[in-house]
Design an enzyme around this catalytic site. Sequence first.
Site, PDB file in Angstrom:
ATOM      1  N   ILE A  13      32.472  23.461 -16.364  1.00 47.82           N
ATOM      2  CA  ILE A  13      32.655  23.437 -17.824  1.00 47.82           C
ATOM      3  C   ILE A  13      32.463  24.842 -18.411  1.00 47.82           C
ATOM      4  CG2 ILE A  13      31.829  22.445 -20.003  1.00 47.82           C
ATOM      5  CD1 ILE A  13      30.845  20.015 -18.297  1.00 47.82           C
ATOM      6  N   THR A 131      24.174  15.756 -21.455  1.00 48.05           N
ATOM      7  CA  THR A 131      24.984  14.661 -20.911  1.00 48.05           C
ATOM      8  C   THR A 131      24.658  13.325 -21.572  1.00 48.05           C
ATOM      9  OG1 THR A 131      25.266  13.344 -18.900  1.00 48.05           O
ATOM     10  CG2 THR A 131      23.223  14.537 -19.084  1.00 48.05           C
ATOM     11  N   ASP A 132      25.622  12.405 -21.532  1.00 47.07           N
ATOM     12  CA  ASP A 132      25.359  11.052 -22.050  1.00 47.07           C
ATOM     13  C   ASP A 132      24.436  10.265 -21.115  1.00 47.07           C
ATOM     14  OD1 ASP A 132      27.129  10.650 -19.936  1.00 47.07           O
ATOM     15  OD2 ASP A 132      28.501   9.344 -21.041  1.00 47.07           O
ATOM     16  N   GLU A 133      24.213  10.791 -19.887  1.00 49.90           N
ATOM     17  CA  GLU A 133      23.424  10.033 -18.910  1.00 49.90           C
ATOM     18  C   GLU A 133      21.955   9.892 -19.331  1.00 49.90           C
ATOM     19  OE1 GLU A 133      24.386  10.875 -14.809  1.00 49.90           O
ATOM     20  OE2 GLU A 133      26.360  11.622 -15.374  1.00 49.90           O
ATOM     21  N   TYR A 156      18.581  13.472 -11.945  1.00 47.15           N
ATOM     22  CA  TYR A 156      19.420  14.363 -12.756  1.00 47.15           C
ATOM     23  C   TYR A 156      19.266  14.055 -14.237  1.00 47.15           C
ATOM     24  CZ  TYR A 156      23.641  15.912 -15.221  1.00 47.15           C
ATOM     25  OH  TYR A 156      24.503  16.452 -16.156  1.00 47.15           O
ATOM     26  N   LYS A 160      17.682  16.258 -17.390  1.00 50.57           N
ATOM     27  CA  LYS A 160      18.434  16.637 -18.593  1.00 50.57           C
ATOM     28  C   LYS A 160      17.752  16.075 -19.852  1.00 50.57           C
ATOM     29  CE  LYS A 160      21.815  18.650 -18.864  1.00 50.57           C
ATOM     30  NZ  LYS A 160      22.172  20.098 -18.922  1.00 50.57           N
TER      31      LYS A 160
HETATM   32  P1  NAD Z   1      28.496  22.879 -12.472  1.00 49.59           P
HETATM   33  O1  NAD Z   1      27.573  22.333 -11.421  1.00 49.59           O
HETATM   34  O2  NAD Z   1      29.953  22.945 -12.197  1.00 49.59           O
HETATM   35  O3  NAD Z   1      28.039  24.357 -12.855  1.00 49.59           O
HETATM   36  C1  NAD Z   1      26.690  24.712 -13.031  1.00 49.59           C
HETATM   37  C2  NAD Z   1      26.613  26.237 -13.082  1.00 49.59           C
HETATM   38  O4  NAD Z   1      25.223  26.583 -13.300  1.00 49.59           O
HETATM   39  C3  NAD Z   1      27.053  26.922 -11.789  1.00 49.59           C
HETATM   40  O5  NAD Z   1      27.892  28.020 -12.086  1.00 49.59           O
HETATM   41  C4  NAD Z   1      25.744  27.393 -11.174  1.00 49.59           C
HETATM   42  O6  NAD Z   1      25.895  28.567 -10.373  1.00 49.59           O
HETATM   43  C5  NAD Z   1      24.891  27.643 -12.404  1.00 49.59           C
HETATM   44  N1  NAD Z   1      23.452  27.546 -12.106  1.00 49.59           N
HETATM   45  C6  NAD Z   1      22.821  26.552 -11.433  1.00 49.59           C
HETATM   46  N2  NAD Z   1      21.512  26.834 -11.313  1.00 49.59           N
HETATM   47  C7  NAD Z   1      21.289  28.017 -11.946  1.00 49.59           C
HETATM   48  C8  NAD Z   1      20.148  28.820 -12.182  1.00 49.59           C
HETATM   49  N3  NAD Z   1      18.955  28.472 -11.719  1.00 49.59           N
HETATM   50  N4  NAD Z   1      20.286  29.966 -12.892  1.00 49.59           N
HETATM   51  C9  NAD Z   1      21.512  30.345 -13.370  1.00 49.59           C
HETATM   52  N5  NAD Z   1      22.640  29.639 -13.146  1.00 49.59           N
HETATM   53  C10 NAD Z   1      22.536  28.485 -12.453  1.00 49.59           C
HETATM   54  O7  NAD Z   1      28.180  22.029 -13.764  1.00 49.59           O
HETATM   55  P2  NAD Z   1      29.165  21.530 -14.921  1.00 49.59           P
HETATM   56  O8  NAD Z   1      29.763  20.239 -14.501  1.00 49.59           O
HETATM   57  O9  NAD Z   1      30.021  22.640 -15.360  1.00 49.59           O
HETATM   58  O10 NAD Z   1      28.102  21.200 -16.066  1.00 49.59           O
HETATM   59  C11 NAD Z   1      27.664  22.209 -16.961  1.00 49.59           C
HETATM   60  C12 NAD Z   1      26.659  21.630 -17.933  1.00 49.59           C
HETATM   61  O11 NAD Z   1      27.245  20.540 -18.636  1.00 49.59           O
HETATM   62  C13 NAD Z   1      25.410  21.065 -17.250  1.00 49.59           C
HETATM   63  O12 NAD Z   1      24.303  21.390 -18.039  1.00 49.59           O
HETATM   64  C14 NAD Z   1      25.652  19.558 -17.221  1.00 49.59           C
HETATM   65  O13 NAD Z   1      24.436  18.858 -17.270  1.00 49.59           O
HETATM   66  C15 NAD Z   1      26.452  19.368 -18.505  1.00 49.59           C
HETATM   67  N6  NAD Z   1      27.397  18.234 -18.498  1.00 49.59           N
HETATM   68  C16 NAD Z   1      28.287  18.058 -17.473  1.00 49.59           C
HETATM   69  C17 NAD Z   1      29.184  16.995 -17.521  1.00 49.59           C
HETATM   70  C18 NAD Z   1      30.208  16.787 -16.438  1.00 49.59           C
HETATM   71  O14 NAD Z   1      30.932  15.791 -16.455  1.00 49.59           O
HETATM   72  N7  NAD Z   1      30.367  17.694 -15.494  1.00 49.59           N
HETATM   73  C19 NAD Z   1      29.161  16.103 -18.610  1.00 49.59           C
HETATM   74  C20 NAD Z   1      28.226  16.314 -19.637  1.00 49.59           C
HETATM   75  C21 NAD Z   1      27.361  17.392 -19.577  1.00 49.59           C
HETATM   76  P1  TYD Z   2      30.295  11.462 -10.443  1.00 54.76           P
HETATM   77  O1  TYD Z   2      31.624  12.160 -10.488  1.00 54.76           O
HETATM   78  O2  TYD Z   2      29.312  11.853  -9.399  1.00 54.76           O
HETATM   79  O3  TYD Z   2      29.682  11.557 -11.910  1.00 54.76           O
HETATM   80  P2  TYD Z   2      28.379  10.799 -12.535  1.00 54.76           P
HETATM   81  O4  TYD Z   2      27.594  10.193 -11.427  1.00 54.76           O
HETATM   82  O5  TYD Z   2      27.652  11.927 -13.170  1.00 54.76           O
HETATM   83  O6  TYD Z   2      28.927   9.793 -13.490  1.00 54.76           O
HETATM   84  O7  TYD Z   2      30.581   9.903 -10.253  1.00 54.76           O
HETATM   85  C1  TYD Z   2      31.391   9.184 -11.158  1.00 54.76           C
HETATM   86  C2  TYD Z   2      31.347   7.728 -10.759  1.00 54.76           C
HETATM   87  O8  TYD Z   2      31.984   7.584  -9.475  1.00 54.76           O
HETATM   88  C3  TYD Z   2      29.941   7.188 -10.566  1.00 54.76           C
HETATM   89  O9  TYD Z   2      29.916   5.826 -10.988  1.00 54.76           O
HETATM   90  C4  TYD Z   2      29.699   7.268  -9.065  1.00 54.76           C
HETATM   91  C5  TYD Z   2      31.086   7.039  -8.496  1.00 54.76           C
HETATM   92  N1  TYD Z   2      31.398   7.749  -7.236  1.00 54.76           N
HETATM   93  C6  TYD Z   2      31.989   7.046  -6.178  1.00 54.76           C
HETATM   94  O10 TYD Z   2      32.242   5.829  -6.258  1.00 54.76           O
HETATM   95  N2  TYD Z   2      32.284   7.732  -5.035  1.00 54.76           N
HETATM   96  C7  TYD Z   2      32.019   9.067  -4.891  1.00 54.76           C
HETATM   97  O11 TYD Z   2      32.299   9.643  -3.798  1.00 54.76           O
HETATM   98  C8  TYD Z   2      31.428   9.772  -5.983  1.00 54.76           C
HETATM   99  C9  TYD Z   2      31.110  11.227  -5.875  1.00 54.76           C
HETATM  100  C10 TYD Z   2      31.139   9.065  -7.148  1.00 54.76           C
END
Ligand code: NAD
Ligand code: TYD
Length: 350
Positions: A13, A131-133, A156, A160
């Site tokens: 993101i 996150t919504d989690e 996780y 958060k």
């Molecule tokens: P990601 O895992 O792709 O990226 C995380 C980044 O943080 C990486 O570039 C990593 O190198 C960096 N990082 C990790 N530990 C670090 C540290 N100790 N110091 C400095 N940098 C560090 O994650 P993402 O999916 O892009 O998510 C980004 C943010 O958005 C997170 O805070 C996550 O909780 C939140 N978020 C993600 C989702 C989703 O669907 N992916 C949804 C809602 C919120």
């Molecule tokens: P994920 O992409 O890990 O996101 P989150 O757990 O943060 O919602 O998983 C999305 C959904 O898919 C979750 O219900 C777990 C499920 N899942 C599988 O069924 N198989 C997989 O290999 C993974 C990674 C997730």
Amino acid sequence: MKKVVITGGAGFIGSHLLRRMVNRYPDVTFVNLDKLTYAGNLENLLDIEHKPNYRFIKGDIVDGDFLTALFDAEQFDTVIHLAAESHVDRSIANPIEFVMTNVVGTVNLLNAARHCWNGNWEGKMFYHVSTDEVYGSLGEEGFFEESTPYDPHSPYSASKASSDHFVRAYHDTYGMPVLLSNCSNNYGPYQFPEKLIPLAIHNIKNSKPIPVYGKGENVRDWLWVEDHAAAIDLILQEGTTGETYNIGGFNEWKNIDLIKLLCTIMDKKLGRPEGTSAGLITFVRDRAGHDLRYAIDASHLNTSLGWKPSLQFEEGLEKTVDWYLANEEWLDHVTSGTYKQYYQQQYADR
Ligand code: NAD
Ligand code: TYD
């Protein structure tokens, strides 16, 4: 906003957000602060790395002294905090790493900002991306609202939730200007292939089993990652200080239905007979503590700031598939090294 630090900018993101902000605000300096864990990849930013208003600093938010010195030297006025350990399955295997980065790292950042800003809050902002989690799990009915009590279940989401509470505590206790947003599941290019959608695309392409946890009946709300970046930008510009905004796609899918849709798209893109990819679906042991359903009520953001998602899911999913099929080199790079070692271990344990 003159000098912004975006943490976690090399991740999924964060890289989309940086691309948007660096291009939209050429007079603002953006510093990407990232540790480059397995999930951080500077290849995500190749198209903006030479822009004069962009700079990368490698650093770990768990190191509080480093952060304090960095803030004193750089005098950021805005923090957009995304750096985190972000994968639920990894948090089940290793919760402490999540406490360190997500909780201690966030408090270190808050401290560094507080120390640097020294009570002069004018023109300052600490934006926490969450996150919504944190809200826990829904049954068949209902939606998460901003007022929904926190009820995290995974390490996780617990980490958060804790970091959200600290951000609010710094607002309530010290008067720090903060904003928070809690978003649903993102999808799109540059997502690390441990999350459901890119993992399934990767496996289908390589004719490997698609692991579906439990019966595949868990429900997630999916949002195109660029729409999340647009929402963060809007909230930062126009949001009310101290407030929380839920961000969602109005787009709920059962995992198994999503995977079937993805299989249909992949069969077409790969020129395989209909039903080939669906034959790879493999039901595996369920995730421990697997939340049944997430659904976001994003009407506060919609009515107060006019935000809504721009893309239909089918269109976004197709764009995502196209991107992964066209970027094999990126996939090869991120799936080598630490990721491989981790998953070899995980699968050995199954
Ligand atoms: P990601 O895992 O792709 O990226 C995380 C980044 O943080 C990486 O570039 C990593 O190198 C960096 N990082 C990790 N530990 C670090 C540290 N100790 N110091 C400095 N940098 C560090 O994650 P993402 O999916 O892009 O998510 C980004 C943010 O958005 C997170 O805070 C996550 O909780 C939140 N978020 C993600 C989702 C989703 O669907 N992916 C949804 C809602 C919120
Ligand atoms: P994920 O992409 O890990 O996101 P989150 O757990 O943060 O919602 O998983 C999305 C959904 O898919 C979750 O219900 C777990 C499920 N899942 C599988 O069924 N198989 C997989 O290999 C993974 C990674 C997730």
